[in-house]
Motif scaffolding. Structure first.
Motif, PDB file in Angstrom:
ATOM      1  N   PHE A   1       0.838  -1.203   0.000  1.00 28.55           N
ATOM      2  CA  PHE A   1       0.000   0.000   0.000  1.00 28.55           C
ATOM      3  C   PHE A   1       0.871   1.250   0.000  1.00 28.55           C
ATOM      4  O   PHE A   1       0.637   2.181  -0.787  1.00 28.55           O
TER       5      PHE A   1
ATOM      6  N   TYR B   1      -6.187  -4.683  -1.598  1.00 28.93           N
ATOM      7  CA  TYR B   1      -5.080  -4.175  -2.418  1.00 28.93           C
ATOM      8  C   TYR B   1      -5.177  -4.702  -3.854  1.00 28.93           C
ATOM      9  O   TYR B   1      -5.025  -3.932  -4.819  1.00 28.93           O
TER      10      TYR B   1
ATOM     11  N   VAL C   1      -8.613   3.272   3.590  1.00 26.84           N
ATOM     12  CA  VAL C   1      -7.311   3.614   3.010  1.00 26.84           C
ATOM     13  C   VAL C   1      -7.232   5.126   2.841  1.00 26.84           C
ATOM     14  O   VAL C   1      -8.182   5.751   2.348  1.00 26.84           O
TER      15      VAL C   1
ATOM     16  N   GLN D   1       2.310   2.436  -3.188  1.00 25.90           N
ATOM     17  CA  GLN D   1       1.341   3.064  -4.097  1.00 25.90           C
ATOM     18  C   GLN D   1       0.906   4.449  -3.612  1.00 25.90           C
ATOM     19  O   GLN D   1       0.047   5.093  -4.220  1.00 25.90           O
TER      20      GLN D   1
ATOM     21  N   THR E   1      -5.658  -2.493  -7.388  1.00 22.59           N
ATOM     22  CA  THR E   1      -4.733  -2.547  -8.529  1.00 22.59           C
ATOM     23  C   THR E   1      -5.401  -3.117  -9.777  1.00 22.59           C
ATOM     24  O   THR E   1      -5.052  -2.730 -10.894  1.00 22.59           O
TER      25      THR E   1
END
Length: 452
Positions: free
Chosen positions: A129, A372, A267, A132, A376
């Motif tokens: 994470f 996650y 997030v 990114q 993606t």
């Protein structure tokens, strides 16, 4: 006060202030979430930078047996290097002497993180994470039972005796009088937590007889997994002081609900500190939907991490307030993936699948890795369910063997979690499953002995 004690968190420093520190417990979590390590005099701990444990602690089953390592030719039990993470240091307030416990980082002799260590698995997922530009936030809910002492495994588990002289009753969810029945245990839980510097968000009576839910404040996944790891020790010790057990079995009492560890996840953007699940107007973003889609697509393959024992699957039955589906819905407790009521900044997804018997590092890692992969891959979830989602579903494995098959066959998960971890985890769980299948249950003797 020696130099190393200056590295301790404030709560630990306050605990030992003005007193002679006798002992330090050096801990790591094995695959089951059991604390392994060494206890040593504080004077010795202060003179050494690390200590050793063999890597075979990650091949040990819950019964104490050892699983076959994937490559037995390399099974020489080399020592790992364990170094203290002083930020985790906390009091051990139930001991007779003054003791603190410290979780240790686990590296090989070349200084690389050991991939089989559960805390390292979670660290790896969190780093994905971070790479990114994201920061995952979690909040676990811990359900457990207080039960009467059970010293004979052949006898059923029963609720504890309350202060009224009656055994705890079921179907008293959210009852304050039910909590009061074992108020002395709850008092010790609060006292121990305060000494350890832990913040409890709330304690409520759940639906089972003697079943309690303890909520923790949201925060960093590794910090919260550490807290759950510590809390399991704390809760057991508080119960033992009052002649009962605290158990984290997924389904300890026949006919009662099971115990879950619901995990709330969100997030935030590392640069802005704002949730990526909410847009500037407070609406839901595509990232929010992608996270849900990832959970729907990959949760079946990580059920083996969230439901790690044969007993875990006794919780996945209809009509016992347990999630048996991968549907999602807003403020809908019949869905496996629930979106609680919240302000836009606190928008989150509650994974209701993990059992309280799972290793907290692995349960949180399993939840986050699915999200996650969704972020993606950028797929969309199925439509929201607005009605009752308590229906039979064939999307989730119903036993440990099937769960391990799905876990073993999921290439994206193996890549993220590392083949080294996946191989040893599967080997340990296959061993445990094989041992269980060799045990003849009372049900089999009752109905099959003379009838078939």
């Amino acid at each position: 006060m020696s130099d190393w004690t200056q590295k301790l968190p404030e709560a630990a420093q306050e605990y030992i202030a003005g007193r002679r520190l006798d002992e330090v417990e050096c801990l790591v979590s094995d695959l089951a979430g059991v604390a392994k390590g060494k206890a040593m005099p504080a004077s010795k701990f202060g003179k050494q930078k690390y200590f050793h444990l063999p890597n075979s602690i990650f091949a040990q089953t819950i019964t104490g047996d050892y699983a076959d390592m994937p490559d037995e030719s390399e099974f020489t039990e080399p020592d790992m290097i364990l170094t203290p993470d002083f930020s985790t240091a906390t009091a051990v307030p139930w001991t007779a002497d003054i003791t603190i416990q410290v979780i240790h980082d686990v590296n090989d002799q070349q200084g690389n993180p050991v991939p089989m260590a559960p805390r390292n698995v979670l660290k790896r997922v969190v780093k994905l994470f971070n790479d990114q530009g994201w920061k995952p936030i979690v909040a676990p809910e811990m359900e457990f039972f207080l039960v009467a002492r059970n010293v004979d495994p052949n006898m059923p588990v029963i609720p504890p005796m309350g202060r009224s002289g009656r055994r705890a009753a079921a179907k008293q969810a959210y009852s304050m009088s039910a909590v009061d029945e074992y108020g002395k245990v709850i008092d010790d839980i609060y006292d121990f937590a305060e000494a350890q510097g832990f913040e409890i968000d709330g304690i409520v009576q759940e639906g089972g007889a003697g079943q309690v839910e303890l909520n923790l404040s949201h925060g960093d996944p590794i910090d919260l997994a550490d807290e759950v790891f510590f809390f399991k020790r704390l809760l057991r010790e508080a119960a033992l002081r009052h002649d009962c057990f605290a158990t984290f079995m997924a389904k300890p009492i026949e006919g009662e609900p099971g115990s879950a560890m619901h995990i709330h996840s969100s997030v935030v953007d590392l640069k802005t500190g704002k949730s990526i699940f909410s847009d500037a107007k407070g609406g839901e973003t595509e990232a929010f939907l992608h996270f849900i889609a990832g959970m729907q697509n990959y949760l079946p393959a990580v059920v083996a991490l969230m439901a790690p024992y044969v007993n875990s699957y006794r919780r996945y039955v209809p009509d016992f307030a347990a999630p048996i589906n991968l549907e999602w819905g807003r403020d809908n407790r019949t869905t496996g993936l629930r979106v609680p009521i919240s302000e836009p900044a606190a928008r989150r997804i509650e994974n209701r699948l993990p059992g309280m018997d799972c290793n907290p590092y692995l349960g949180i890692a399993a939840t986050l890795v699915c999200g996650y992969l969704g972020l993606t891959e950028k797929k969309l979830p199925r439509p929201e369910v607005t009605g009752n989602a308590y229906i039979d579903s064939d999307e989730l494995p119903t036993n440990l063997g099937d769960a391990l098959d799905l876990f073993s066959d999921c290439a994206p998960l193996r890549e993220v979690l590392t083949p080294e971890f996946c191989d040893i985890y599967e080997a340990v769980k296959r061993n445990e499953y094989k041992e269980f299948l060799q045990v003849i249950s009372p049900w089999e003797r009752e109905y099959l002995l003379l009838n078939v």
